[in-house]
Design a protein around this motif. Sequence first.
Motif, short mmCIF file in Angstrom:
data_model
loop_
_atom_site.label_atom_id
_atom_site.label_comp_id
_atom_site.label_asym_id
_atom_site.label_seq_id
_atom_site.Cartn_x
_atom_site.Cartn_y
_atom_site.Cartn_z
N THR A 600 0.74 -1.45 0.02
CA THR A 600 -0.03 0.04 -0.03
C THR A 600 0.90 1.19 0.25
N SER A 601 1.87 1.23 0.73
CA SER A 601 2.78 2.38 0.93
C SER A 601 4.15 2.02 1.01
N SER A 602 5.16 3.02 0.47
CA SER A 602 6.48 2.66 0.19
C SER A 602 7.08 2.99 1.45
N LEU A 603 6.66 3.88 2.16
CA LEU A 603 6.87 4.22 3.48
C LEU A 603 6.72 3.06 4.43
N PRO A 604 7.94 2.71 5.38
CA PRO A 604 7.98 1.82 6.25
C PRO A 604 6.69 2.00 7.49
N ALA A 605 6.18 0.90 7.82
CA ALA A 605 5.16 0.98 9.00
C ALA A 605 5.93 1.18 10.29
N ILE A 606 6.97 0.39 10.26
CA ILE A 606 7.80 0.37 11.41
C ILE A 606 9.19 0.34 11.06
N ILE A 607 10.08 1.12 11.90
CA ILE A 607 11.50 1.10 11.78
C ILE A 607 12.11 0.63 13.24
N LEU A 608 12.90 -0.42 13.13
CA LEU A 608 13.39 -1.03 14.59
C LEU A 608 14.94 -0.48 14.28
N LEU A 609 15.11 0.18 15.46
CA LEU A 609 16.69 0.68 15.44
C LEU A 609 17.38 -0.16 16.83
N SER A 610 17.86 -1.32 16.64
CA SER A 610 18.15 -2.30 17.75
C SER A 610 19.90 -1.82 17.78
N ALA A 611 19.95 -0.82 18.25
CA ALA A 611 21.37 -0.30 18.69
C ALA A 611 21.30 0.67 19.93
N HIS A 612 22.57 1.21 20.22
CA HIS A 612 22.49 1.98 21.57
C HIS A 612 22.68 3.28 21.03
N HIS A 613 21.89 3.94 21.57
CA HIS A 613 21.64 5.56 21.35
C HIS A 613 21.98 6.46 22.77
N GLU A 614 22.65 7.31 22.35
CA GLU A 614 23.37 8.26 23.52
C GLU A 614 22.00 9.20 23.84
N PRO A 615 21.92 9.71 25.20
CA PRO A 615 20.59 10.58 25.40
C PRO A 615 20.49 11.46 24.27
N GLU A 616 21.20 12.17 23.86
CA GLU A 616 21.02 13.27 22.82
C GLU A 616 20.31 12.84 21.78
N ALA A 617 20.69 11.86 21.31
CA ALA A 617 19.99 11.10 20.27
C ALA A 617 18.61 10.91 20.63
N VAL A 618 18.44 9.98 21.47
CA VAL A 618 17.21 9.69 22.03
C VAL A 618 16.24 11.07 22.20
N HIS A 619 16.56 12.11 22.77
CA HIS A 619 15.86 13.18 22.89
C HIS A 619 15.34 13.84 21.63
N GLN A 620 16.36 13.69 20.51
CA GLN A 620 15.93 14.11 19.24
C GLN A 620 14.73 13.34 18.83
N TYR A 621 14.65 12.04 19.03
CA TYR A 621 13.23 11.39 18.60
C TYR A 621 12.24 11.58 19.30
N TYR A 622 12.31 11.92 20.74
CA TYR A 622 11.36 12.42 21.51
C TYR A 622 10.74 13.47 21.11
#
Length: 753
Positions: A600-622
């Motif tokens: 239906t769409s070329s855009l992903p429904a779910i993106i799984l980022l199975s990796a360590h993220h530093e707090p700055e990176a996590v807050h960017q997602y928030y």
Amino acid sequence: MRLSLRFILPLLVVLAVFAYAVLPVVDGLTVRWFMRDLDIRANLIANTVREPIAQSIRIGNTERVLQALTRITEDERVYGVAFCESPLATPLAAGTLPPGLRCADLSAFTDQPGHILTSEQGPLMMSVRAIAEDNRAAGDLVLIHDMSFVTRRSEETRRYVFALFVGLGVIVSLLTVVIAQLSWRGWEQGMRALLRGEGLLRAANQPDVPEFRPLARDLRELIRDIESERRPRDEDHFAWSPEALRAVLHNELRGQEVIVVSNREPYIHMRREDGIEVRRPASGLVTALEPIMRACSGTWIAHGSGSADRDVVDRHNRIDVPPGRPGYRLRRVWLTKEEEAGYYYGFANEGLWPLCHIAHVRPTFRTADWTQYVRVNRHFADAVVREATSPDPIVLVQDYHLALLPRMVREALPAATIITFWHIPWPNPEAFAICPWREELLDGMLGSSILGFHTQFHCNNFVDTVDRQLEALVDRETFSVSYRRELTAVKRYPISIEWPLSADLTATSVEECRSAVRRRHGLPDNQAIGVGVDRFDYTKGIEERLRAVEHLFEQSPEWIGRFTFIQIAAPTRSGIEEYDIYQTRVRTLVDRINARFAATSSLPAIILLSAHHEPEAVHQYYRAAEVCMVSSLHDGMNLVAKEFVASRDDERGVLVLSQFTGAARELAEAIIVNPYDTDQCAAALRAALEMPEREQRARMRLMRGLVAEFNVFRWAGRMLIDAAGMRKRRRLLDRLVTSDARKEQVSLVDQNA
Ligand code: F6P
């Protein structure tokens, strides 16, 4: 002794007064008894001589009368005897008579009780008895008895009575001293128990003090009043900040050094090809404790788990952190591969973790793991003792990895204030009973002065478990446990995060974060984003969350291609079979869902980022997300929920939060869901995506207000304030004990002298 004298002196005075009053009575009684005896003797003598005297008088033989009278005077008590034939006659006498005795004076005394006369020899008793024959009066017999022996007897009696009262005084005094001392000790013990907060519950080897019961409540109230007057309350610091925390430490705890001990370290040094990298682990514990340590300084003892950790420490295994702007000291503890396998992966994470979370993974308990767990707890305890710079440090013990450590530290440093915080749920007593080493764990934890949990429910479960498993006294009014003569307060301290967030985390604007994240993942600017941030753990409900996303697309296909869910899953505890299975299952699920909607769409429904993220990176997602979903199946608190709220200074974004987290009890303005209910979770996601801006703002504002007020400085501040109260009470007790010990020393010196 002064106490005993207070009892004895009045007692002796009363006895002396009593003796003084009793002696004349006894004297009078003695005289009366003897007079009665002498009267009886007088009657006897008169009866004996009546006939011979009457006959002699009838025949006019006064010689025989005199002979009879003389025989009577042979009795040593008879002083003199006389016979008067008539009032006008001259008395016929034998022995000694009082001078001036005339027959005419006798008629008033005839047949009366004896009459006392005084003489130079002492008192005399005169008895007069009529002598008659055949009802014909022959005259009066006068008997004079010597009464001086009565005086002697009376003096003797007085001496006996006096001796009796002295003896009585001594015995009663001794008894009083013994009883007073015993009662006083009982009172002291009772008082101390109350001051310790033990109420009237006492160990089996201690005598109860029933007389003390009526005072218990008054005393408790008094202590509470004193404490509440002297103690700062957390309301005193409406805005809890690093400064407020430092003030508590400085003012209430005399600047005492704080030692934190946990398994996970706040900074991990990793060897990379291009040098050493410093990592901040994905850990709620570290998120909460790190700002506290920056505020308080002190020492943090933790397992050195990074590949370059040994390379950067000094010869005492210490390093000052945070790197670049040191604020406190990190002391690393080294573990062998076997120790880490048994203690961390085995007992802590295959045993205690599933045991406490009840998240459908069976706990596994192995004796070999337990052995390593005991051993490693001992390593950490030794490190605490070595790092302590005073005999009474404040030790903050963190989490289920170190349940035995409080007791070990208590044994080495009895005066330490040990605050243990359990970051995960505490199960009900039946579930906890599964653990073969349950008693040892509880015993270890009860070495703490204060035991903290996130919620009252977990406190209740803990206290119920102790009640069921140990011979301990549980006071549900004060929520404390008295065990091995030590008291542990069990309290609820909901953990939180730093507020305001460090400027680094919110330096980039929300707009920039939005575009950066979308650009990174090839998503258009108007793509709605949901975010989940977790360790890759089966308790976090990641599968349930992804199924909810799938169901959202089923229920509301208009969102396909317009919404992408980004799941950050920090690798964790790899090597434990259950984790490996779970992570593989989640990856497969993501692939399946993405494949399903790819048509239906070329855009992903779910993106799984199975990796360590530093707090700055996590807050960017928030900051980039429209919605943040926390769907833990069971979680002590969950700080991701609070971090998301804190990061949204634009007051936008919606939090979907599992009802099985501690955070759900505080963040009521989130959309609260049951993660097992896929329909409800999908509906919640849709409601979040379609929530009007005004409602988002209203909810976010309230939640931000709560996180601001109940931040992590308050969490630590409340524990330190409670610890300060306990230390004050302990000092008071120590003074009582010391004065008691001093008294004992003095009495020993006395005895030796
Ligand atoms: O939630 C329990 C806990 O110990 C937290 O305190 C911490 O956030 C997390 O687990 C980290 O786990 P680990 O240290 O095993 O990576």
